[in-house]
Write a protein that holds these residues in place. Sequence first.
Motif, PDB file in Angstrom:
ATOM      1  N   GLY A   1      15.902  14.183  -1.253  1.00  0.00           N
ATOM      2  CA  GLY A   1      16.440  15.171  -0.292  1.00  0.00           C
ATOM      3  C   GLY A   1      15.642  15.139   1.002  1.00  0.00           C
ATOM      4  N   PHE A   2      16.328  15.153   2.154  1.00  0.00           N
ATOM      5  CA  PHE A   2      15.665  15.334   3.450  1.00  0.00           C
ATOM      6  C   PHE A   2      15.958  16.765   3.900  1.00  0.00           C
ATOM      7  CE2 PHE A   2      14.234  11.094   4.369  1.00  0.00           C
ATOM      8  CZ  PHE A   2      15.110  10.255   3.683  1.00  0.00           C
ATOM      9  N   LEU A   3      14.935  17.588   3.946  1.00  0.00           N
ATOM     10  CA  LEU A   3      15.146  19.023   4.294  1.00  0.00           C
ATOM     11  C   LEU A   3      14.536  19.308   5.662  1.00  0.00           C
ATOM     12  CD1 LEU A   3      15.899  19.037   1.311  1.00  0.00           C
ATOM     13  CD2 LEU A   3      14.610  21.184   1.039  1.00  0.00           C
ATOM     14  N   CYS A   4      15.312  20.038   6.492  1.00  0.00           N
ATOM     15  CA  CYS A   4      14.768  20.346   7.835  1.00  0.00           C
ATOM     16  C   CYS A   4      13.828  21.548   7.698  1.00  0.00           C
ATOM     17  CB  CYS A   4      15.910  20.652   8.799  1.00  0.00           C
ATOM     18  SG  CYS A   4      16.296  22.382   9.002  1.00  0.00           S
ATOM     19  N   ASN A   5      12.713  21.436   8.375  1.00  0.00           N
ATOM     20  CA  ASN A   5      11.595  22.359   8.199  1.00  0.00           C
ATOM     21  C   ASN A   5      11.978  23.815   8.423  1.00  0.00           C
ATOM     22  OD1 ASN A   5       8.706  23.112   8.143  1.00  0.00           O
ATOM     23  ND2 ASN A   5       9.093  23.598  10.311  1.00  0.00           N
ATOM     24  N   TRP A   6      12.873  24.117   9.389  1.00  0.00           N
ATOM     25  CA  TRP A   6      13.051  25.495   9.818  1.00  0.00           C
ATOM     26  C   TRP A   6      14.070  26.241   8.963  1.00  0.00           C
ATOM     27  CZ3 TRP A   6       9.449  26.747  13.371  1.00  0.00           C
ATOM     28  CH2 TRP A   6       8.826  25.660  14.044  1.00  0.00           C
ATOM     29  N   CYS A   7      15.081  25.545   8.410  1.00  0.00           N
ATOM     30  CA  CYS A   7      16.129  26.267   7.681  1.00  0.00           C
ATOM     31  C   CYS A   7      16.153  25.856   6.203  1.00  0.00           C
ATOM     32  CB  CYS A   7      17.493  25.991   8.295  1.00  0.00           C
ATOM     33  SG  CYS A   7      17.645  26.609   9.986  1.00  0.00           S
ATOM     34  N   SER A   8      16.571  24.581   5.906  1.00  0.00           N
ATOM     35  CA  SER A   8      16.810  24.236   4.478  1.00  0.00           C
ATOM     36  C   SER A   8      15.480  24.231   3.713  1.00  0.00           C
ATOM     37  CB  SER A   8      17.508  22.881   4.402  1.00  0.00           C
ATOM     38  OG  SER A   8      16.913  21.962   5.302  1.00  0.00           O
TER      39      SER A   8
ATOM     40  N   GLY B   1      18.400  16.195  12.594  1.00  0.00           N
ATOM     41  CA  GLY B   1      18.731  15.143  13.574  1.00  0.00           C
ATOM     42  C   GLY B   1      17.730  14.003  13.513  1.00  0.00           C
ATOM     43  N   ARG B   2      16.523  14.271  12.910  1.00  0.00           N
ATOM     44  CA  ARG B   2      15.486  13.222  12.843  1.00  0.00           C
ATOM     45  C   ARG B   2      15.818  12.183  11.769  1.00  0.00           C
ATOM     46  NH1 ARG B   2      13.138   9.356  13.086  1.00  0.00           N
ATOM     47  NH2 ARG B   2      10.956   8.847  12.747  1.00  0.00           N
ATOM     48  N   VAL B   3      16.726  12.523  10.839  1.00  0.00           N
ATOM     49  CA  VAL B   3      16.971  11.608   9.702  1.00  0.00           C
ATOM     50  C   VAL B   3      17.715  10.385  10.217  1.00  0.00           C
ATOM     51  CG1 VAL B   3      18.075  11.350   7.473  1.00  0.00           C
ATOM     52  CG2 VAL B   3      17.036  13.534   8.100  1.00  0.00           C
ATOM     53  N   ASP B   4      17.015   9.265  10.216  1.00  0.00           N
ATOM     54  CA  ASP B   4      17.589   7.999  10.708  1.00  0.00           C
ATOM     55  C   ASP B   4      18.451   7.407   9.596  1.00  0.00           C
ATOM     56  OD1 ASP B   4      17.965   5.324  11.539  1.00  0.00           O
ATOM     57  OD2 ASP B   4      16.184   5.467  12.796  1.00  0.00           O
ATOM     58  N   PRO B   5      19.677   7.014   9.891  1.00  0.00           N
ATOM     59  CA  PRO B   5      20.553   6.421   8.858  1.00  0.00           C
ATOM     60  C   PRO B   5      19.821   5.347   8.042  1.00  0.00           C
ATOM     61  CG  PRO B   5      21.739   6.611  10.945  1.00  0.00           C
ATOM     62  CD  PRO B   5      20.322   7.025  11.219  1.00  0.00           C
ATOM     63  N   GLU B   6      18.844   4.673   8.672  1.00  0.00           N
ATOM     64  CA  GLU B   6      18.153   3.592   7.946  1.00  0.00           C
ATOM     65  C   GLU B   6      17.420   4.172   6.731  1.00  0.00           C
ATOM     66  OE1 GLU B   6      15.147   1.707  10.253  1.00  0.00           O
ATOM     67  OE2 GLU B   6      14.724   0.205   8.692  1.00  0.00           O
TER      68      GLU B   6
ATOM     69  N   ASN C   1      21.365  19.425  14.601  1.00  0.00           N
ATOM     70  CA  ASN C   1      22.292  19.202  13.476  1.00  0.00           C
ATOM     71  C   ASN C   1      23.623  18.610  13.943  1.00  0.00           C
ATOM     72  OD1 ASN C   1      22.877  21.511  14.843  1.00  0.00           O
ATOM     73  ND2 ASN C   1      22.634  22.897  13.077  1.00  0.00           N
ATOM     74  N   TYR C   2      23.962  18.892  15.258  1.00  0.00           N
ATOM     75  CA  TYR C   2      25.207  18.250  15.746  1.00  0.00           C
ATOM     76  C   TYR C   2      25.043  16.731  15.648  1.00  0.00           C
ATOM     77  CZ  TYR C   2      26.524  22.743  17.881  1.00  0.00           C
ATOM     78  OH  TYR C   2      26.868  24.057  18.096  1.00  0.00           O
ATOM     79  N   GLU C   3      23.831  16.248  16.091  1.00  0.00           N
ATOM     80  CA  GLU C   3      23.604  14.786  16.053  1.00  0.00           C
ATOM     81  C   GLU C   3      23.607  14.294  14.606  1.00  0.00           C
ATOM     82  OE1 GLU C   3      23.415  12.622  18.449  1.00  0.00           O
ATOM     83  OE2 GLU C   3      23.708  14.121  20.043  1.00  0.00           O
ATOM     84  N   ALA C   4      23.064  15.163  13.679  1.00  0.00           N
ATOM     85  CA  ALA C   4      22.990  14.743  12.258  1.00  0.00           C
ATOM     86  C   ALA C   4      24.401  14.442  11.748  1.00  0.00           C
ATOM     87  CB  ALA C   4      22.339  15.860  11.444  1.00  0.00           C
ATOM     88  N   ILE C   5      25.391  15.272  12.172  1.00  0.00           N
ATOM     89  CA  ILE C   5      26.777  15.052  11.685  1.00  0.00           C
ATOM     90  C   ILE C   5      27.231  13.638  12.069  1.00  0.00           C
ATOM     91  CG2 ILE C   5      29.169  15.806  11.906  1.00  0.00           C
ATOM     92  CD1 ILE C   5      28.105  18.589  12.700  1.00  0.00           C
ATOM     93  N   ARG C   6      26.998  13.309  13.385  1.00  0.00           N
ATOM     94  CA  ARG C   6      27.513  12.004  13.870  1.00  0.00           C
ATOM     95  C   ARG C   6      26.855  10.854  13.095  1.00  0.00           C
ATOM     96  NH1 ARG C   6      31.947  12.931  17.185  1.00  0.00           N
ATOM     97  NH2 ARG C   6      31.782  15.061  17.914  1.00  0.00           N
ATOM     98  N   LYS C   7      25.525  10.991  12.914  1.00  0.00           N
ATOM     99  CA  LYS C   7      24.820   9.875  12.217  1.00  0.00           C
ATOM    100  C   LYS C   7      25.319   9.781  10.786  1.00  0.00           C
ATOM    101  CE  LYS C   7      20.446   9.792  14.836  1.00  0.00           C
ATOM    102  NZ  LYS C   7      20.911  10.611  15.964  1.00  0.00           N
ATOM    103  N   PHE C   8      25.541  10.947  10.146  1.00  0.00           N
ATOM    104  CA  PHE C   8      25.958  10.960   8.726  1.00  0.00           C
ATOM    105  C   PHE C   8      27.353  10.342   8.594  1.00  0.00           C
ATOM    106  CE2 PHE C   8      25.544  12.292   4.415  1.00  0.00           C
ATOM    107  CZ  PHE C   8      26.826  12.578   3.986  1.00  0.00           C
TER     108      PHE C   8
END
Lengths: 561, 260, 150, 1003
Positions: free
Chosen positions: B16-23, B50-55, B84-91
Amino acid sequence: MSEERNEEEIRVGVFVCHCGSNIGGVIDCKKLAEEVRNFPDVAYTEDNLYTCSENGLAAIKKAVEEHKLNRVVVASCTPRTHEPLFRECISEAGLNPYLFNFVNIRDQCTWVHMKHPEEAYDKAKDLIKMGAAKAVKLEPLDMIMVNINPAALVIGGGVAGMSAALSLSRQGFKTYIVEKEDKLGGRLNSLHKLFPYDIEATEFVGKIINNVKNAQNLEVITSSRVINIEGFIGNYEVEIDQNGNIRKLEVGAIIVAVGSSLLNPQGLFGYDGIKRITQYELEPKLKNKDLKAKEVVMIQCAGSRNDERPYCSSVCCMTALKNALTIKELNPDIHVTILFRDLYTPGTSYEEYYRKAREQGVLFVKYDEDRMPNVEENQVKVFNEYIGDEMIIAYDLLVLSTPLVANSDNKDLAQLLKVPLEANGFFLEAHVKLRPNDFATDGVYIGGSAKWPVDITETISQGYAAASRASTILSHETIEVEGATSILPEYNKSLCTGCEVCIKVCPYNAIKKNENDEIEIIQALCKGCGLCAATCTNKALVIRHFTDDQILSEIYAYGGE
Amino acid sequence: MRMEENRVSFEPKLLGFLCNWCSYAGADLAGVSRIQYPPNMRVIRVMCSGRVDPEFVIQALELGIDGVYVMGCHIGDCHYLDGNYEAIRKFDMTKKFLSFVGLDNRIRLDWVSASEGVRFGEVVSKFVEDIKALGPSPLSGDTPDQELLEKVKAIREAVSSNRMRALVGRQRKITEEENVYGEKVPEEEFDVLMDQAIKEEYDRHRILLALEKDSKSVKDLGIELNLDPSIVLEHTLTLKSRSQVDFQKIIGNTPIFMRI
Amino acid sequence: MTLQTKQEEKINEEWEPKIIAFLCNWCSYAGADLAGVSRIQYPPTIRVVRVPCSGRVNPYFIIKSLMDGWDGVVVSGCHPGDCHYLTGNLVARRRFAILKELLEFFGIEPGRVNFMWASAAEGERFATLIKKATKIVKNLGPNKKFEKKW
Amino acid sequence: MEKVGAVMVIGAGIGGSQASLDLADSGYKVYLIESSTSIGGVMAQLDKTFPTNDCAMCIVSPKLVETGRHQNIDLSINCKILDVSGEAGNFNIKVLKKTLYINPEKCTGCGVCGQECPVEAIDIFNEGLAKYAATSVKYPQAVPLVYAINKDYCIGCGICQGVCKAKAVEYDREDEEVDINVGAIILAPGFDEYIPPEANLYGYGKYKNVVTSIEFERILSASGPYAGRVLRPSDGDIPEKLAFLQCIGSRDYTGNGQPYCSSVCCMYTAKEAVIAHEHMHQIKPTIFSMDVRAYGKDFDKYIIRAQEEYGVQYIRSRISSIKEVPETKDLRIKYETEDGKVMEEDFNMVVLAVGLNPPNDNVFLAEKFGIELNEFGFAKTDKFNPVQTSRSGIYACGAFSSPKDIPDTVTQASAAAGCVNQLLYEKRGTLITEKTLPPEIYVNGQPPRIGVFICHCGINIGGYVDVPDVTKYATTLPNVVMADRNLYTCSADTQTIIKDKVKEFHLNRVIVASCTPRTHEPLFQETIREAGLNRYLFQMANIRDQCSWVHMNEPEKATEKAKDLVRMAVNKAREIEPIERIKLPVTPKALVVGGGISGMVAALNFASQEFETFLVEKQEELGGFARHIYHTLEGGDVQEFLTDLIKKVQSNKFIHAYTDAEIENIDGYIGNFKSSVIHGKKKERTEFEHGVVIVATGAKEYHPKEYLYGNNGNVILQSEFEEMLNNDKATNKKSVVMIQCVGSRNDEHPYCSKMCCAEAIKNALLAKEKNPDLEITVLFRDIRTYGFKEKYYREAREKGVIFLQYDEDNPPEVIPEDSRLRIEVSTPRKEKIYINSDLLVLSAGIYANREENEDLAKMLKVPLNDDNFFLEAHVKLRPVDFATEGVFVAGLAHCPKTIEDSIAQANAAVSRACTILSKDEIEAEGKTAMVIPERCTGCGMCVENCAYSAIELIDDRRFGRVAQINQALCKGCGACSGNCRCAAIDVLGFSGEQIFAMITGRC
């Protein structure tokens, strides 16, 4: 991949915490500490009852010296609460605070897997393995120091601006007020009395103005406006234009107190400025006592709480009551009828003020949003909710309670300050509840009706709030800025093609191209979210403390490569 | 060991990749409230989804991890405004790549706020169940499916090619706000361009990997990657114009290509 | 890079031959430019001297280059019929046919001096010819026949 | 209306460029308007060109670079015509310059934006076979080398603006409307090739391995997507069995093609087959054709060579069906051979030789310019002037008037320029601006003070070569007084920096280390000349195209090489001296040799521009070959045109016509000829001076020895038959037989005389008109009615004329039988046919008389080809010039051709001549050869080598018999100095010392 990594051998220390029975009660911390010993690069492990306690911290410091550890991993509760504590501890032991990694085996392990102790144990072991793998790749970082220029700029010379400026100047900070008009006071200059204590507006604001006049290190610059703002928290360079001549001010913080504007009432209930006027046009009449009307009708929510302006302007009800009482005071025989949808008189003194108006004989008629009052030449037809029938009220003076609206030039100022506006054009604060007087961009604060229409008391308290928030940074010569920011390291400069995708994606405008056309991160503005590094087309940007290497090493540790 | 287990007793390995402030805070709250959920997921804390790189996501699947869960703040809550908007596009892009190899149902993106401890437990449990239903990842265990591994490697390289990163990096601003001409590019139009780019880069990186092993002709590549040889030719020549591939020699009537 | 064995690469690693290349301005020089425009890589062993036409290359230039310690010489002109000056390359071709025998007579290994033709659109071919020339000169080793000037 | 001394040329293909150069060199301001983003048109897409197999790029790019840089040519790309008004002499045209979103002044064409653009779009230039970025340039050697953003593909991501170091990308650049005032307009928009429609029966678009010829041209091209390897699109294999299908979309009466013949497909197919085999020896090309129409100069030889040397197989048959074999993607073709057998054969790949359509926007252009189109959609032109459209002042050249090949296009381009000269000659030189240059600083004797400017070229050099290190190294070299580096040395602001540095450091040598001198040397030479330095005190080191770009993976070695190149440039710079370009006076008069149609048209053109002209004709009266021709196939009345011409020539005060005249001697050189002629019964001798010579000596009609010609009354020539028909002497004939290719396409004259087929069909149609039931049979090898002449061939067949193909190896036999003739013919189906006819008409060809041409050739030092016709400088790009400057050719003297072609060539020759006569003095090439008399032994080796006959041996008082160079004619190629045994000849700019310095200077 980075050159600076020092070649000396990596020695990781792992400290497994029992946290009383919260962790120790579910998994065998002693066995875990021993097993973790043979993970790669781990030089020393230890388990203790409460790592965050005094002797827990002392144990860590002792182990760091004795075993010459250069990385520390603590497996216990959540970093959100305890990371600063342990960073402090290892820096006292002479280690760079960023050479520390936190593994959460309590809130996200033992507490939530009480019924599966074996799996919890495996999970804890995996998490520590990942934590150690990341620790190996950690690099020392120093907090970025930004020196602060202990001066402040207040934009707007209304009561909010003056309050903030007075508070800051009294704390000894050089303060400037920049006011668009040729004199201070803002909206109060045009008011007669102030609710709820019916204080004379001019007298009240006069006092504040001369406080401002003879306050030290407070300079008032009237009929001038801000035309350019450069720089970042603690180091702003503001250009102002005082009818023609340009001045440059160097300040550390900026407070926005530009207030709000009156709604242009054209087309509302047949407004004509003579027989049908607004509350603000009524005020001077009351001041000079030239009121000939006998039948006064007031209409509340004139032009607000509708589709165009879906908000309540919060001050119009009290203003209407104040003016109604003043009329009664002038001449009790004048009939005053207030047509309202809902009367907002929160708090003790305001409710009392409302009861006082009723006692003086002011009539209140409730109308419904779907059936607005129908204003004719000298009478108003309105459907009275309580008696369920239409009433006709004659008038020879109709007063509209119009709302306050956002200033039309907010957009330009927002652009200069790089701060957002909300849907109705007022300034959008960082967080409605927790940071009501901050902007997301550090170093810029807000108070008064510029954020939302508020009454005088609220305006003054917000002025002081903004001032105190500003003083949290002005009071330091230097402040530490988030260390784990993004950077374009020297060894990656050749990878960057200058495509500017990072500049366009950064929410804080913290990236720019310097004079010799190279990408540069403004460390003071960067929050370390990592968006730019994840978007960089050629993987040139690096997010410190969360680099690709570090995260990949965690994945490899778990994936089993 | 994992292969013989029957479906019921299979315990998926999840990341799991969890964002520090919310999840991540939501997960802590689940802990504080002692909400129990299955222990299969190991967590990596990141400052923002947004930091989670697809790689990272694909590298995890490549190592045999059965499922990857990326969690961030609810839309509008992001501590960094629009991470998180960017996270959607990368996902979305990652999911489209993985749909080529049927692994797209092993990754999931969700929003958990700092106050949703209960919900955190629920979504993790649901994820564990869904992955259990899917069974172990074909890449897990000691004998991973080699052909699939090659494809996932190709996806990992395609996902970090500067063309894909440029497209996904600019997608949100161009389709939601405006491009450099001040026009908004319609979402469907961008999707057509994106899908085409994804298919092309996937095929091209499979070709590059195949040629890295040894030099081959267009026809061999067509058979090995079961692609229409004319498409393989088009890609190979585009790679040649970018001096990543070159003619080596000609055997009979068939030119052999090699990786530079 | 051609697939040389690891070991073979090692020996040739250190020594890079220095080759002087007389390129005719209208065809071969343009071909070399096209190799550049299309980013076709070839070994950095040649140093180009631009001449109006391959016909301009006086045999004495070639001999002077070898005497001065260059390890190899390349002369490249237009394909027959392409010459901007109509017959320049034909004159050159006959001249170099005789010169080759003369050089052998001097005891200079035949591979040291290479004559070739490349048109303005043959960037690819120019690069392959340079690779071939470099390989030949590399196998011949440094030019010991004449005393080195530096 | 006041005439304007400017011309607008629409379309910058090879035609438009040539017309612009001619006019710009003759003193007119030229506005060259191109619709695409780079000039070069279709020719730039070609790999090689027939008949010489020259590489298209080699021969066209110097001309395109010259067009792009010419001071009098104002080039605008990406344009659209909005509105045209006015009349001959004064037109106003509104042009929309569509934005490229990139600033052409700033863009240096380095190409980084193209590499970084994430969008991939179909590359139209490579016919969809490759992809290119939304920001791109049409092809690598594009002129002007400016990138453009294709707005339909661009998503507006902004990356190109970021990566562009020259800050040339400007997204807010608007379209621009411009009003241009010119005196004449030349339309050269070219053609659009025929694309088979959706449901075509050749499988194009359905079967991968069926491609059009223009796509195949890109496949062949070395700079194309397949890098010159011939591969088939389905699986990249080499198509061993390659089939070409002719006449796709041409000679097509089914309605979805064009009824006319596209003239060039036979030849370009033969070339594509030859080049394919040349690239990949295993390829065996097969061509399915009807007639093989190789009518031009040396075309037939090319077809024969293709068959013998390159194994190209011709099958005379229109195929019936083509199916794809699913597994192998091969193509199964069913066809019938000449002897009637039905065959089925599999081919790996099929190329469709698509025809030429008028440009897609022909109706739009016709409307805007107010010109008429003919029935096929091409520009309608005058019968006796193929470049004159239906509107005076507006001319058309190239494929826009009719499908034609490159030599004819270039000829027509110059012809159009010739006509413009006639219209606007008074306004010559009024609108061009002469640049005022400061006086040259005298540097001889000064010690060399060298300035070195090293370029980053954005990241193209700086990214791989350590530019600061190279700059530091440059300062250590002897005589270098300053060295610095800049981001883009070719940008406008850096030019001023260079000029300032020249003044500041008193530099007398300048070196720029950046890209290729081929495109940038003139730019920097101009800059240092503006700083007062002689143009030739300049050297370039190519550290981009031949260093950083090709050694990307070895940056240290690339830096070391860059240092070497800079040092070699410095060493050479030390040796260079200033060079003066000598000026030669020009006598503004012209000599025209030969009084046929070509000679007369040329003389009249010169005269109409008030140039005094001397016309010399060997016969007693003017008229030449055309005297005994009555009409052209298209119905033009030749006799009327001829008599009118002769009247005009004799009455024109600027023309001195000498008939029954013999040229005694011509000597001198360009601009300064002195000739003497002996004319008239009394053999008077007149001498005169002139600046140029036009050779229009025409050719002879072949008088056959075969088929009993000359000893049987019933065997006559086509010309005689036309005379009989026009005087109604053939009414009593019942059966006429014609034999084609008499005296042509055989060993003695291995070429096609181009006009005999047209003559035969003209006479057959006339005969049928006079006597419908006259039986006419034409025995032919190939009917070559190319272009719109195909219409008349079809008309003849409809009128009942029988066409019978005979085999080249056993020609027909003629056996006289009492008063009639029996003609035996063996057809390809191996049957014998006998025709009884009472008249045999022979289509005799044209030949050049060796003796007459040889002595004129000697006087003018111009070569003849092996068929004794005059050999032009370059078959494709200089078809009317001779290698010797100042001498031009027109008409049949060049090769057999139709009357309109001769007229076009005559006007073209005049236009070329005007580039010289329009100037009072011309500048010779600076870098020429130079003799050192003391060393010269007078062996004469250099004289033979010189292709431009610029050297001759003279008797010098002091040094005896030595060589002397005529600076005007010398091109500076150096072939002479390469051969000189005693190093007595050197070449300025590439002297021996300079090259030695580059070789030896190792310090």
